[in-house]
Motif scaffolding. Sequence first.
Motif, PDB file in Angstrom:
ATOM      1  N   TYR A  93       0.834  -1.202   0.000  1.00  0.00           N
ATOM      2  CA  TYR A  93       0.000   0.000   0.000  1.00  0.00           C
ATOM      3  C   TYR A  93       0.869   1.252   0.000  1.00  0.00           C
ATOM      4  O   TYR A  93       0.601   2.205  -0.720  1.00  0.00           O
ATOM      5  CB  TYR A  93      -0.920   0.006   1.232  1.00  0.00           C
ATOM      6  CG  TYR A  93      -1.621   1.323   1.406  1.00  0.00           C
ATOM      7  CD1 TYR A  93      -2.703   1.662   0.606  1.00  0.00           C
ATOM      8  CD2 TYR A  93      -1.165   2.259   2.328  1.00  0.00           C
ATOM      9  CE1 TYR A  93      -3.316   2.890   0.730  1.00  0.00           C
ATOM     10  CE2 TYR A  93      -1.774   3.485   2.468  1.00  0.00           C
ATOM     11  CZ  TYR A  93      -2.857   3.796   1.662  1.00  0.00           C
ATOM     12  OH  TYR A  93      -3.456   5.017   1.776  1.00  0.00           O
ATOM     13  N   ARG A  94       1.925   1.259   0.805  1.00  0.00           N
ATOM     14  CA  ARG A  94       2.799   2.420   0.925  1.00  0.00           C
ATOM     15  C   ARG A  94       3.431   2.786  -0.424  1.00  0.00           C
ATOM     16  O   ARG A  94       3.535   3.963  -0.770  1.00  0.00           O
ATOM     17  CB  ARG A  94       3.879   2.088   1.957  1.00  0.00           C
ATOM     18  CG  ARG A  94       4.486   3.177   2.740  1.00  0.00           C
ATOM     19  CD  ARG A  94       3.625   4.267   3.267  1.00  0.00           C
ATOM     20  NE  ARG A  94       3.003   4.014   4.528  1.00  0.00           N
ATOM     21  CZ  ARG A  94       1.945   4.674   4.971  1.00  0.00           C
ATOM     22  NH1 ARG A  94       1.413   5.638   4.270  1.00  0.00           N
ATOM     23  NH2 ARG A  94       1.412   4.407   6.129  1.00  0.00           N
ATOM     24  N   GLN A  95       3.861   1.773  -1.180  1.00  0.00           N
ATOM     25  CA  GLN A  95       4.483   2.026  -2.483  1.00  0.00           C
ATOM     26  C   GLN A  95       3.479   2.616  -3.471  1.00  0.00           C
ATOM     27  O   GLN A  95       3.788   3.561  -4.204  1.00  0.00           O
ATOM     28  CB  GLN A  95       5.079   0.736  -3.045  1.00  0.00           C
ATOM     29  CG  GLN A  95       6.297   0.257  -2.277  1.00  0.00           C
ATOM     30  CD  GLN A  95       6.709  -1.148  -2.680  1.00  0.00           C
ATOM     31  OE1 GLN A  95       5.904  -2.077  -2.629  1.00  0.00           O
ATOM     32  NE2 GLN A  95       7.960  -1.289  -3.075  1.00  0.00           N
ATOM     33  N   ILE A  96       2.257   2.064  -3.485  1.00  0.00           N
ATOM     34  CA  ILE A  96       1.210   2.587  -4.366  1.00  0.00           C
ATOM     35  C   ILE A  96       0.854   4.014  -3.961  1.00  0.00           C
ATOM     36  O   ILE A  96       0.717   4.899  -4.805  1.00  0.00           O
ATOM     37  CB  ILE A  96      -0.054   1.685  -4.322  1.00  0.00           C
ATOM     38  CG1 ILE A  96       0.247   0.270  -4.843  1.00  0.00           C
ATOM     39  CG2 ILE A  96      -1.211   2.313  -5.082  1.00  0.00           C
ATOM     40  CD1 ILE A  96       0.412   0.145  -6.328  1.00  0.00           C
ATOM     41  N   GLU A  97       0.738   4.254  -2.657  1.00  0.00           N
ATOM     42  CA  GLU A  97       0.396   5.584  -2.162  1.00  0.00           C
ATOM     43  C   GLU A  97       1.456   6.610  -2.563  1.00  0.00           C
ATOM     44  O   GLU A  97       1.124   7.688  -3.067  1.00  0.00           O
ATOM     45  CB  GLU A  97       0.259   5.556  -0.638  1.00  0.00           C
ATOM     46  CG  GLU A  97      -0.113   6.905  -0.044  1.00  0.00           C
ATOM     47  CD  GLU A  97      -0.155   6.885   1.462  1.00  0.00           C
ATOM     48  OE1 GLU A  97      -1.091   7.471   2.022  1.00  0.00           O
ATOM     49  OE2 GLU A  97       0.761   6.297   2.080  1.00  0.00           O
ATOM     50  N   ASN A  98       2.725   6.288  -2.346  1.00  0.00           N
ATOM     51  CA  ASN A  98       3.803   7.213  -2.715  1.00  0.00           C
ATOM     52  C   ASN A  98       3.799   7.501  -4.203  1.00  0.00           C
ATOM     53  O   ASN A  98       4.007   8.645  -4.632  1.00  0.00           O
ATOM     54  CB  ASN A  98       5.156   6.645  -2.292  1.00  0.00           C
ATOM     55  CG  ASN A  98       5.334   6.642  -0.788  1.00  0.00           C
ATOM     56  OD1 ASN A  98       4.664   7.391  -0.076  1.00  0.00           O
ATOM     57  ND2 ASN A  98       6.211   5.781  -0.299  1.00  0.00           N
ATOM     58  N   SER A  99       3.545   6.478  -5.008  1.00  0.00           N
ATOM     59  CA  SER A  99       3.526   6.629  -6.456  1.00  0.00           C
ATOM     60  C   SER A  99       2.384   7.546  -6.897  1.00  0.00           C
ATOM     61  O   SER A  99       2.566   8.449  -7.716  1.00  0.00           O
ATOM     62  CB  SER A  99       3.393   5.247  -7.102  1.00  0.00           C
ATOM     63  OG  SER A  99       3.363   5.351  -8.488  1.00  0.00           O
ATOM     64  N   ASN A 102       2.882  11.183  -5.763  1.00  0.00           N
ATOM     65  CA  ASN A 102       3.894  11.767  -6.643  1.00  0.00           C
ATOM     66  C   ASN A 102       3.262  12.245  -7.954  1.00  0.00           C
ATOM     67  O   ASN A 102       3.552  13.343  -8.435  1.00  0.00           O
ATOM     68  CB  ASN A 102       4.989  10.734  -6.909  1.00  0.00           C
ATOM     69  CG  ASN A 102       5.963  11.167  -7.968  1.00  0.00           C
ATOM     70  OD1 ASN A 102       5.785  10.853  -9.146  1.00  0.00           O
ATOM     71  ND2 ASN A 102       6.984  11.897  -7.563  1.00  0.00           N
ATOM     72  N   LEU A 103       2.370  11.440  -8.517  1.00  0.00           N
ATOM     73  CA  LEU A 103       1.703  11.825  -9.769  1.00  0.00           C
ATOM     74  C   LEU A 103       0.778  13.024  -9.558  1.00  0.00           C
ATOM     75  O   LEU A 103       0.721  13.920 -10.399  1.00  0.00           O
ATOM     76  CB  LEU A 103       0.906  10.643 -10.337  1.00  0.00           C
ATOM     77  CG  LEU A 103       1.741   9.493 -10.883  1.00  0.00           C
ATOM     78  CD1 LEU A 103       0.834   8.358 -11.340  1.00  0.00           C
ATOM     79  CD2 LEU A 103       2.619   9.948 -12.031  1.00  0.00           C
ATOM     80  N   GLY A 108       0.053  18.849 -10.576  1.00  0.00           N
ATOM     81  CA  GLY A 108      -0.311  20.162 -10.043  1.00  0.00           C
ATOM     82  C   GLY A 108      -1.710  20.209  -9.473  1.00  0.00           C
ATOM     83  O   GLY A 108      -2.307  21.288  -9.398  1.00  0.00           O
ATOM     84  N   ILE A 109      -2.257  19.083  -9.066  1.00  0.00           N
ATOM     85  CA  ILE A 109      -3.619  19.079  -8.531  1.00  0.00           C
ATOM     86  C   ILE A 109      -3.651  18.766  -7.035  1.00  0.00           C
ATOM     87  O   ILE A 109      -4.719  18.560  -6.473  1.00  0.00           O
ATOM     88  CB  ILE A 109      -4.533  18.101  -9.292  1.00  0.00           C
ATOM     89  CG1 ILE A 109      -4.028  16.666  -9.180  1.00  0.00           C
ATOM     90  CG2 ILE A 109      -4.708  18.520 -10.722  1.00  0.00           C
ATOM     91  CD1 ILE A 109      -4.990  15.636  -9.728  1.00  0.00           C
ATOM     92  N   LEU A 110      -2.501  18.760  -6.388  1.00  0.00           N
ATOM     93  CA  LEU A 110      -2.443  18.452  -4.956  1.00  0.00           C
ATOM     94  C   LEU A 110      -2.289  19.733  -4.167  1.00  0.00           C
ATOM     95  O   LEU A 110      -1.350  20.501  -4.379  1.00  0.00           O
ATOM     96  CB  LEU A 110      -1.284  17.506  -4.668  1.00  0.00           C
ATOM     97  CG  LEU A 110      -1.283  16.830  -3.308  1.00  0.00           C
ATOM     98  CD1 LEU A 110      -2.455  15.870  -3.189  1.00  0.00           C
ATOM     99  CD2 LEU A 110       0.004  16.074  -3.102  1.00  0.00           C
ATOM    100  N   ASN A 111      -3.220  19.968  -3.243  1.00  0.00           N
ATOM    101  CA  ASN A 111      -3.115  21.107  -2.313  1.00  0.00           C
ATOM    102  C   ASN A 111      -2.273  20.671  -1.132  1.00  0.00           C
ATOM    103  O   ASN A 111      -2.293  19.510  -0.733  1.00  0.00           O
ATOM    104  CB  ASN A 111      -4.496  21.536  -1.815  1.00  0.00           C
ATOM    105  CG  ASN A 111      -5.360  22.065  -2.926  1.00  0.00           C
ATOM    106  OD1 ASN A 111      -4.880  22.691  -3.846  1.00  0.00           O
ATOM    107  ND2 ASN A 111      -6.649  21.793  -2.839  1.00  0.00           N
ATOM    108  N   ASN A 112      -1.562  21.605  -0.537  1.00  0.00           N
ATOM    109  CA  ASN A 112      -0.740  21.244   0.630  1.00  0.00           C
ATOM    110  C   ASN A 112      -1.511  21.268   1.903  1.00  0.00           C
ATOM    111  O   ASN A 112      -2.377  21.753   2.270  1.00  0.00           O
ATOM    112  CB  ASN A 112       0.466  22.160   0.727  1.00  0.00           C
ATOM    113  CG  ASN A 112       1.436  21.893  -0.412  1.00  0.00           C
ATOM    114  OD1 ASN A 112       1.447  20.794  -0.950  1.00  0.00           O
ATOM    115  ND2 ASN A 112       2.210  22.888  -0.772  1.00  0.00           N
TER     116      ASN A 112
END
Length: 112
Positions: A93-99, A102-103, A108-112
């Motif tokens: 799960y952690r690897q999929i989540e990080n991937s 990252n995308l 540019g659609i991720l708010n902080n």
Amino acid sequence: MKKYKLRKNAEFRVVYRRGRSISNDLLVLYTHRNGKNNFNRLGVSVSKKVGKSVVRNRTRRLIKETYRLNSSRIKQGYDLVVIARTNAKNKSYRQIENSLINLFKRAGILNN
């Protein structure tokens, strides 16, 4: 809910044709501004190349769960299609989540 999902082949094709794609070693993300909606719709595609049905469904569940837990951080008004590559098979799960995060950042659609 159904309104938050991409289901029809035609809906996927619109995102493929008009959207932009970003990829890494595990996943490919297509994003397309849906304009009319103030919410995101998600579609997940995992081909038979990834593995048998148990492996494909597990991969799909991991992608959906990552999206669900991070959806509050994602800008609204997009149609998103996530395609699992063959490397995504048997990843944690952690690897999929990080991937996926990252995308989202690179798109540019991720708010902080």
